[in-house]
Design a protein around this motif. Structure first.
Motif, mmCIF file in Angstrom:
data_model
loop_
_atom_site.group_PDB
_atom_site.id
_atom_site.type_symbol
_atom_site.label_atom_id
_atom_site.label_comp_id
_atom_site.label_asym_id
_atom_site.label_seq_id
_atom_site.Cartn_x
_atom_site.Cartn_y
_atom_site.Cartn_z
ATOM 1 N N ALA A 1 -55.480 86.275 23.716
ATOM 2 C CA ALA A 1 -54.474 87.174 24.288
ATOM 3 C C ALA A 1 -53.507 86.389 25.162
ATOM 4 N N LEU A 2 -52.225 86.708 25.019
ATOM 5 C CA LEU A 2 -51.159 86.186 25.874
ATOM 6 C C LEU A 2 -50.633 87.360 26.691
ATOM 7 N N TYR A 3 -50.715 87.262 28.013
ATOM 8 C CA TYR A 3 -50.368 88.378 28.896
ATOM 9 C C TYR A 3 -48.912 88.249 29.362
ATOM 10 N N LEU A 4 -48.166 89.349 29.269
ATOM 11 C CA LEU A 4 -46.766 89.336 29.662
ATOM 12 C C LEU A 4 -46.592 89.771 31.105
ATOM 13 N N SER A 5 -45.414 89.466 31.646
ATOM 14 C CA SER A 5 -45.177 89.596 33.095
ATOM 15 C C SER A 5 -44.876 91.003 33.558
ATOM 16 N N ARG A 6 -44.632 91.929 32.630
ATOM 17 C CA ARG A 6 -44.327 93.299 33.038
ATOM 18 C C ARG A 6 -45.197 94.275 32.273
ATOM 19 N N GLY A 7 -45.587 95.353 32.985
ATOM 20 C CA GLY A 7 -46.424 96.363 32.361
ATOM 21 C C GLY A 7 -47.794 95.801 32.005
ATOM 22 N N ALA A 8 -48.446 96.442 31.056
ATOM 23 C CA ALA A 8 -49.750 95.963 30.595
ATOM 24 C C ALA A 8 -49.624 95.340 29.205
ATOM 25 N N TYR A 9 -48.427 94.862 28.880
ATOM 26 C CA TYR A 9 -48.173 94.355 27.545
ATOM 27 C C TYR A 9 -48.849 93.004 27.302
ATOM 28 N N MET A 10 -49.293 92.820 26.064
ATOM 29 C CA MET A 10 -49.888 91.563 25.620
ATOM 30 C C MET A 10 -49.449 91.261 24.198
ATOM 31 N N ILE A 11 -49.513 89.994 23.848
ATOM 32 C CA ILE A 11 -49.462 89.548 22.462
ATOM 33 C C ILE A 11 -50.871 89.062 22.157
ATOM 34 N N HIS A 12 -51.536 89.697 21.208
ATOM 35 C CA HIS A 12 -52.955 89.401 21.033
ATOM 36 C C HIS A 12 -53.371 89.501 19.569
ATOM 37 N N GLY A 13 -54.611 89.168 19.310
ATOM 38 C CA GLY A 13 -55.167 89.289 17.966
ATOM 39 C C GLY A 13 -55.561 90.727 17.678
ATOM 40 N N THR A 14 -56.398 90.899 16.700
ATOM 41 C CA THR A 14 -56.828 92.262 16.362
ATOM 42 C C THR A 14 -58.131 92.221 15.581
ATOM 43 N N ASN A 15 -58.885 93.306 15.660
ATOM 44 C CA ASN A 15 -60.069 93.468 14.806
ATOM 45 C C ASN A 15 -59.759 94.403 13.637
ATOM 46 N N LYS A 16 -58.475 94.756 13.489
ATOM 47 C CA LYS A 16 -58.044 95.630 12.390
ATOM 48 C C LYS A 16 -56.794 95.021 11.742
ATOM 49 N N PRO A 17 -56.978 94.002 10.899
ATOM 50 C CA PRO A 17 -55.831 93.294 10.327
ATOM 51 C C PRO A 17 -54.899 94.163 9.493
ATOM 52 N N TRP A 18 -55.393 95.287 8.985
ATOM 53 C CA TRP A 18 -54.542 96.169 8.183
ATOM 54 C C TRP A 18 -53.377 96.736 8.987
ATOM 55 N N GLY A 19 -53.439 96.646 10.337
ATOM 56 C CA GLY A 19 -52.386 97.190 11.183
ATOM 57 C C GLY A 19 -51.190 96.277 11.367
ATOM 58 N N ILE A 20 -51.235 95.056 10.798
ATOM 59 C CA ILE A 20 -50.113 94.136 10.944
ATOM 60 C C ILE A 20 -48.981 94.584 10.010
ATOM 61 N N GLY A 21 -47.798 94.720 10.593
ATOM 62 C CA GLY A 21 -46.675 95.254 9.832
ATOM 63 C C GLY A 21 -46.625 96.766 9.856
ATOM 64 N N ARG A 22 -47.290 97.361 10.835
ATOM 65 C CA ARG A 22 -47.314 98.821 10.986
ATOM 66 C C ARG A 22 -47.093 99.193 12.454
ATOM 67 N N ARG A 23 -46.836 100.456 12.688
ATOM 68 C CA ARG A 23 -46.722 100.987 14.048
ATOM 69 C C ARG A 23 -48.075 101.575 14.415
ATOM 70 N N VAL A 24 -48.870 100.817 15.147
ATOM 71 C CA VAL A 24 -50.261 101.199 15.367
ATOM 72 C C VAL A 24 -50.722 101.096 16.819
ATOM 73 N N SER A 25 -49.975 100.399 17.672
ATOM 74 C CA SER A 25 -50.485 100.093 19.008
ATOM 75 C C SER A 25 -49.910 101.038 20.060
ATOM 76 N N HIS A 26 -50.335 100.832 21.308
ATOM 77 C CA HIS A 26 -49.802 101.582 22.447
ATOM 78 C C HIS A 26 -48.708 100.778 23.159
ATOM 79 N N GLY A 27 -48.180 99.759 22.499
ATOM 80 C CA GLY A 27 -47.099 98.967 23.086
ATOM 81 C C GLY A 27 -47.318 97.477 22.999
ATOM 82 N N CYS A 28 -48.579 97.057 22.853
ATOM 83 C CA CYS A 28 -48.851 95.635 22.688
ATOM 84 C C CYS A 28 -48.471 95.198 21.280
ATOM 85 N N MET A 29 -48.410 93.891 21.085
ATOM 86 C CA MET A 29 -48.041 93.314 19.795
ATOM 87 C C MET A 29 -49.229 92.558 19.226
ATOM 88 N N ARG A 30 -49.662 92.949 18.031
ATOM 89 C CA ARG A 30 -50.869 92.395 17.414
ATOM 90 C C ARG A 30 -50.506 91.387 16.336
#
Length: 293
Positions: free
Chosen positions: A161-190
């Motif tokens: 996980a890479l933590y961003l400076s504002r909000g609770a946003y992160m750039i991180h991995g995932t345990n659900k690879p099918w979600g890449i290229g979809r709108r699936v998160s609460h604001g983080c980037m997987r």
């Protein structure tokens, strides 16, 4: 079937060459799905499905040739980490041995109403095998979740996980690879697990992160102008043609050259919005343009 491409595609680029990669094809094998094929080529579901709209993503016909849209027009910002939400793709720019290099990978983004706020952020810390401290907003939606999810296969942050400076946003991995290229998160980037693990050691703390929304991008390749268009799912661009003109004027300023667009071709690309770069114009040096008057 073994993975065909390494994680994080890497390209060299220059101000005169801002279209990178190349289109490929793949012949569907036994039990392939478009999601499998997308991951093998480090693409998101949005890319593979937009480029192949007539192919069933779950049961593509065996032996069918699938277009692999692994050619990209670089975003307008070419520094640090750039996340283009409209494209659902991340770019990481840096200099390696005096050469301009870009790494790129597909991402999953926020659902409707929870897209990451646009703006400039900073990577403030990094964690391997992070625990997930469940935000209050998610606990309200899913009260059965624990306060903290420990590292492991059930952790939605994956292994990095890479933590961003504002909000609770992160750039991180995932345990659900099918979600890449979809709108699936609460604001983080997987990212796919293999992509975040490859990106993690490259990105130092303090790296600037630019969160942008560019469904339309113009780039240059061998003196020609290419347009790459994605669906404007947030309806942020009221006039696509005005946006293309703005981008063309920006090219003109940067190149100090005459920019010629083939508007009939531009119209066709804007109608398709299939994420594939198309030739829509050319660059003429000022002296050449004057000589041809």
């Amino acid at each position: 079937m073994p993975r065909i491409c390494l994680a994080l595609e890497r390209f060299e680029w220059s101000p005169d060459q801002t279209v990178v990669g190349e289109l490929k094809s793949h012949v569907v094998g036994e039990k392939d799905t478009l999601l499998d094929i997308a991951r093998w080529y480090d693409l998101g579901y949005n890319q593979i499905s937009l480029a192949n709209p007539k192919i069933d993503p779950w049961i593509p016909p065996k032996g069918k040739k699938v277009l692999i849209p692994s050619e990209y027009v670089l975003p307008s910002i070419k520094s640090g980490l750039v996340v283009n939400l409209a494209e659902m793709r991340l770019y990481f720019f840096r200099n390696e041995g005096g050469k301009n290099v870009v790494y790129t990978a597909p991402i999953g983004v926020g659902v409707d109403g929870k897209l990451t706020d646009l703006g400039v952020y900073t990577i403030i810390r990094k964690r391997k095998n992070p625990a997930w401290h469940v935000p209050k907003s998610i606990k309200e939606e899913e009260p059965d979740l624990p306060d903290v999810v420990p590292p492991g296969p059930d952790n939605p942050l994956g292994t990095r996980a890479l933590y961003l400076s504002r909000g609770a946003y992160m750039i991180h991995g995932t345990n659900k690879p099918w979600g890449i290229g979809r709108r699936v998160s609460h604001g983080c980037m997987r990212l796919y697990p293999e992509d975040i693990e490859a990106l993690y050691p490259l990105v130092p703390v303090g790296t600037p992160v630019f969160i942008i929304y560019e469904p339309f991008k113009l780039g240059i390749k061998d003196g020609k102008i290419y347009l790459q268009a994605f669906p404007d799912f947030e309806n942020k661009v009221p006039s696509p043609f005005e946006e293309i003109m703005r981008l063309a004027n920006k090219l003109k300023e940067n190149k100090r050259a005459k920019v010629i667009l083939y508007w009939a071709d531009v119209r066709q690309v804007l109608e398709k919005k299939d994420g594939i770069p198309y030739l829509v114009g050319e660059i003429k040096e000022i002296r050449d343009a004057l000589a041809n008057r």
